[in-house]
Write an enzyme that holds these catalytic residues in place. Structure first.
Site, PDB file in Angstrom:
ATOM      1  CB  THR A 127     -18.353  39.881  39.367  1.00 22.35           C
ATOM      2  OG1 THR A 127     -17.157  39.356  39.340  1.00 22.35           O
ATOM      3  CG2 THR A 127     -17.960  40.363  39.137  1.00 22.35           C
ATOM      4  CG  LEU A 159      -9.192  34.352  41.298  1.00 27.84           C
ATOM      5  CD1 LEU A 159      -8.359  34.237  39.486  1.00 27.84           C
ATOM      6  CD2 LEU A 159      -8.777  32.635  41.404  1.00 27.84           C
ATOM      7  CE  LYS A 160      -2.383  40.274  38.637  1.00 28.36           C
ATOM      8  NZ  LYS A 160      -2.178  40.072  40.407  1.00 28.36           N
ATOM      9  CD  GLU A 161      -8.820  34.450  33.085  1.00 23.94           C
ATOM     10  OE1 GLU A 161      -8.362  34.306  32.071  1.00 23.94           O
ATOM     11  OE2 GLU A 161      -9.880  34.600  33.376  1.00 23.94           O
ATOM     12  CB  CYS A 269     -13.128  39.950  34.811  1.00 22.40           C
ATOM     13  SG  CYS A 269     -12.790  38.261  35.085  1.00 22.40           S
ATOM     14  NE  ARG A 340     -13.648  33.673  28.967  1.00 27.02           N
ATOM     15  CZ  ARG A 340     -13.601  33.318  30.757  1.00 27.02           C
ATOM     16  NH1 ARG A 340     -15.185  33.412  31.269  1.00 27.02           N
ATOM     17  NH2 ARG A 340     -12.519  32.681  31.541  1.00 27.02           N
TER      18      ARG A 340
HETATM   19  N1  LIG Z   1     -11.374  34.227  35.381  1.00 33.51           N
HETATM   20  C1  LIG Z   1     -11.019  35.487  35.677  1.00 33.51           C
HETATM   21  O1  LIG Z   1     -10.070  36.296  35.617  1.00 33.51           O
HETATM   22  C2  LIG Z   1     -12.530  36.481  37.351  1.00 33.51           C
HETATM   23  C3  LIG Z   1     -11.701  37.088  38.574  1.00 33.51           C
HETATM   24  C4  LIG Z   1     -12.416  36.887  38.974  1.00 33.51           C
HETATM   25  C5  LIG Z   1     -13.484  36.654  38.909  1.00 33.51           C
HETATM   26  N2  LIG Z   1     -14.154  36.514  38.137  1.00 33.51           N
HETATM   27  C6  LIG Z   1     -15.440  35.727  37.859  1.00 33.51           C
HETATM   28  O2  LIG Z   1     -15.467  34.988  38.703  1.00 33.51           O
HETATM   29  C7  LIG Z   1     -17.431  34.103  37.778  1.00 33.51           C
HETATM   30  C8  LIG Z   1     -16.784  32.663  36.894  1.00 33.51           C
HETATM   31  O3  LIG Z   1     -15.753  32.687  36.198  1.00 33.51           O
HETATM   32  P1  LIG Z   1     -15.136  31.859  35.353  1.00 33.51           P
HETATM   33  O4  LIG Z   1     -14.098  32.919  34.412  1.00 33.51           O
HETATM   34  O5  LIG Z   1     -14.007  31.375  36.340  1.00 33.51           O
HETATM   35  O6  LIG Z   1     -15.533  31.801  34.426  1.00 33.51           O
HETATM   36  P2  LIG Z   1     -15.818  30.347  33.408  1.00 33.51           P
HETATM   37  O7  LIG Z   1     -16.523  30.389  32.579  1.00 33.51           O
HETATM   38  O8  LIG Z   1     -14.485  30.122  33.268  1.00 33.51           O
HETATM   39  O9  LIG Z   1     -16.068  29.190  34.024  1.00 33.51           O
HETATM   40  C9  LIG Z   1     -17.948  28.758  34.560  1.00 33.51           C
HETATM   41  C10 LIG Z   1     -18.004  26.657  34.552  1.00 33.51           C
HETATM   42  O10 LIG Z   1     -18.746  27.329  35.250  1.00 33.51           O
HETATM   43  C11 LIG Z   1     -19.998  26.157  35.145  1.00 33.51           C
HETATM   44  N3  LIG Z   1     -21.621  26.038  34.823  1.00 33.51           N
HETATM   45  C12 LIG Z   1     -21.964  26.859  34.213  1.00 33.51           C
HETATM   46  N4  LIG Z   1     -23.662  26.134  34.975  1.00 33.51           N
HETATM   47  C13 LIG Z   1     -23.036  25.525  35.796  1.00 33.51           C
HETATM   48  C14 LIG Z   1     -24.134  24.604  37.345  1.00 33.51           C
HETATM   49  N5  LIG Z   1     -25.610  25.514  37.575  1.00 33.51           N
HETATM   50  N6  LIG Z   1     -23.433  23.485  37.739  1.00 33.51           N
HETATM   51  C15 LIG Z   1     -21.951  24.071  37.585  1.00 33.51           C
HETATM   52  N7  LIG Z   1     -21.662  24.326  37.128  1.00 33.51           N
HETATM   53  C16 LIG Z   1     -21.858  25.118  36.598  1.00 33.51           C
HETATM   54  C17 LIG Z   1     -19.638  25.379  33.664  1.00 33.51           C
HETATM   55  O11 LIG Z   1     -19.609  24.820  32.578  1.00 33.51           O
HETATM   56  C18 LIG Z   1     -18.125  26.556  33.741  1.00 33.51           C
HETATM   57  O12 LIG Z   1     -17.170  25.016  33.588  1.00 33.51           O
HETATM   58  C19 LIG Z   1     -17.552  34.953  37.069  1.00 33.51           C
HETATM   59  O13 LIG Z   1     -18.866  36.317  37.560  1.00 33.51           O
HETATM   60  C20 LIG Z   1     -16.492  36.418  36.243  1.00 33.51           C
HETATM   61  O14 LIG Z   1     -17.026  36.912  36.685  1.00 33.51           O
HETATM   62  C21 LIG Z   1     -13.395  35.482  37.579  1.00 33.51           C
END
Ligand SMILES: NC(=O)c1ccc[n+]([C@@H]2O[C@H](COP(=O)([O-])OP(=O)(O)OC[C@H]3O[C@@H](n4cnc5c(N)ncnc54)[C@H](O)[C@@H]3O)[C@@H](O)[C@H]2O)c1
Length: 449
Positions: A127, A159-161, A269, A340
């Site tokens: 996002t 997606l929703k966790e 989020c 978080r």
């Molecule tokens: N968690 C949710 O429910 C959700 C839902 C929809 C959208 N999002 C969006 O998706 C994105 C990711 O969220 P998340 O919760 O999965 O994040 P997260 O923090 O769980 O995971 C991010 C991962 O990226 C890795 N990373 C960082 N820099 C990197 C690089 N240069 N190369 C390879 N890996 C790298 C980190 O080590 C980590 O494992 C965010 O923008 C979030 O807003 C999250």
């Protein structure tokens, strides 16, 4: 198709596993060696129902691989999905450090492959503030020069966790922002197995696709702050928010989804996406005043709840000194180990800051909580153990496990039978009958007789 996921967090891992499950060849890249080691062994580093089983199956089928090696991850990929974190920095601005790092790593591999390579599509799944994907395109272009081919797209994730697998496999909709028709067609092909239920794939421009994600999350956050504001008015005037919800939500134009009062939203989020809208408004001179109010109501909701605890113990926060407070639930919502921005963390830190002894228990988030909270709380695995000699119990996450506890056992273990329910799990009249002093949200408190 050969796909690469950049980042194996909640989004990258679920997306990678689900795409591999429909027959794609998926490589998942991360910079965290511990995560990659765990994943290579077929174990899931996060708690997400159903994920580990799919992970094992697709590793065994040799469609799913994990690596720390950027070259290996990017070289063969036809589509590269950037799924790294985009947290808020201390000013509430989106921290794009991880996105920029991924873009620079990708550019280095594109450079090495040269102008004769087949164009890869670099997809923003994280996002990001509106304009980021096109800025990323320009950033990569400035590094690789004019002759190396590639496309960009934005494909926000909804997606929703806790329900991530079913949300990904049966999405309400898929949103894709593209700059050309061949890229649009590649997405239609990729998502075809996921929309056989007839749900739509919306293909649009990149800026609108980025905005869809913020619009959706801000709307949901607004619903939560709205119902919390109504709950607070109910408390002020003696009305019952549950009755009000029923009366209001039976209107078809309103509906009842996402209108539950409580401690306010948390997670990775809604808080940061609301702040991002505020920041985008301030930057453009188009003040996002509604998002500002939504955020303010949300932050105040935790403080108001904490004030109820303080008021019970006499009205001065110093009265919490030496009190034992049990917390049921640490995750920001049930069915996830994600803590978080969890309301429980705010409450625990505040109570501990005033000298209370906090003992907390969560069905799956205990390991994360131990790491995050350190000495601020003792974390125990057994929810009843947390209650031993407690002066009060705070319910901070609506896990099913907490919905029908053995109230006799609860009362027997506690020093005084006082419950602060931030999730409205129980009926006040039943709690009074069971001998509890019971505070909830948007409903009058009841006192033990
Ligand atoms: N968690 C949710 O429910 C959700 C839902 C929809 C959208 N999002 C969006 O998706 C994105 C990711 O969220 P998340 O919760 O999965 O994040 P997260 O923090 O769980 O995971 C991010 C991962 O990226 C890795 N990373 C960082 N820099 C990197 C690089 N240069 N190369 C390879 N890996 C790298 C980190 O080590 C980590 O494992 C965010 O923008 C979030 O807003 C999250």
């Amino acid at each position: 198709m050969r796909l690469t996921m950049v980042g194996t967090g909640y989004v990258g891992l679920v997306t990678g596993v689900c795409f591999s499950n429909t027959g794609n060849h998926v490589t998942c890249l991360d910079v965290d060696p511990r995560k990659i080691e765990t994943l290579k062994r077929g174990r899931c580093p996060i708690y997400e129902p159903g994920l580990e089983e799919l992970l094992e199956r697709n590793i065994a089928a040799k469609r799913l691989h994990f690596t720390l090696d950027r070259n290996e991850a990017y070289r063969e990929a036809e589509m590269i999905f950037i799924c790294v974190g985009t947290p808020s920095d201390e000013r509430g601005h989106t921290d794009l450090r991880f996105v920029h790092q991924a873009a620079d790593d990708i550019a280095a591999v594109l450079m090495a492959l040269g102008a004769a390579q087949k164009a890869k599509t670099i997809v923003m799944k994280s996002t990001v503030p509106v304009g980021t994907t096109l800025a990323l395109r320009d950033r990569i272009r400035s590094r690789v020069g004019p002759t190396i081919p590639f496309h960009v797209a934005d494909n926000p994730e909804f997606l929703k966790e806790g329900d991530a697998i079913s949300d990904f496999n049966k999405p309400d909709r898929v949103v894709v922002g593209v700059e050309d028709e061949p890229t649009a067609q590649a997405f239609r092909d990729l998502y075809d197995p996921f929309v056989r239920n007839g749900h739509p794939i919306f293909i649009m421009d990149v800026l609108s696709a980025e905005m869809v994600k913020y619009a959706a999350n801000n709307f949901l956050a607004t619903k939560i702050s709205f119902i919390n504001e109504m709950a607070n008015l109910c408390e002020a005037y003696g009305a019952d928010i549950n009755r009000v919800r029923e009366g209001m939500c039976s209107d078809k134009r309103i509906g009842n989804a996402f209108l539950y009062p409580g401690l306010g939203y948390g997670g990775s989020c809604f808080p940061k996406d609301t702040l991002a809208c505020i920041m985008m408004g301030d930057k453009s001179g188009m003040e996002a005043s509604l998002s500002k109010a939504v955020h303010a109501v949300n932050q105040r909701q935790r403080d108001r709840f904490f004030d109820k605890i303080v008021a019970h113990f006499g009205g001065k926060p110093t009265a919490l000194q030496g009190k034992r407070i049990a917390f049921w639930g640490i995750a920001f919502k049930p069915k996830t180990d994600d803590i978080r921005e969890a309301p429980a963390l705010t409450l625990i830190r505040k109570a501990a800051g005033f000298g209370a002894t906090c003992i907390a228990s969560d069905p799956v988030a205990n390991a994360n909580a131990r790491e995050d909270l350190g000495p601020a709380a003792a974390i125990v695995d057994d929810m009843y153990q947390a209650l031993e000699s407690a002066d009060a119990l705070v319910i901070s996450t609506d896990w099913d496990e907490f919905k029908s506890p053995d109230f006799n056992k609860v009362k027997g273990l506690m020093k005084s039978p006082v419950i602060f329910d931030g999730r409205n799990l129980y009926r006040p009249a039943a709690m009074r009958q069971a001998g509890f002093t019971y505070y909830s949200v948007g409903r009058a408190p009841v006192k033990a007789g």
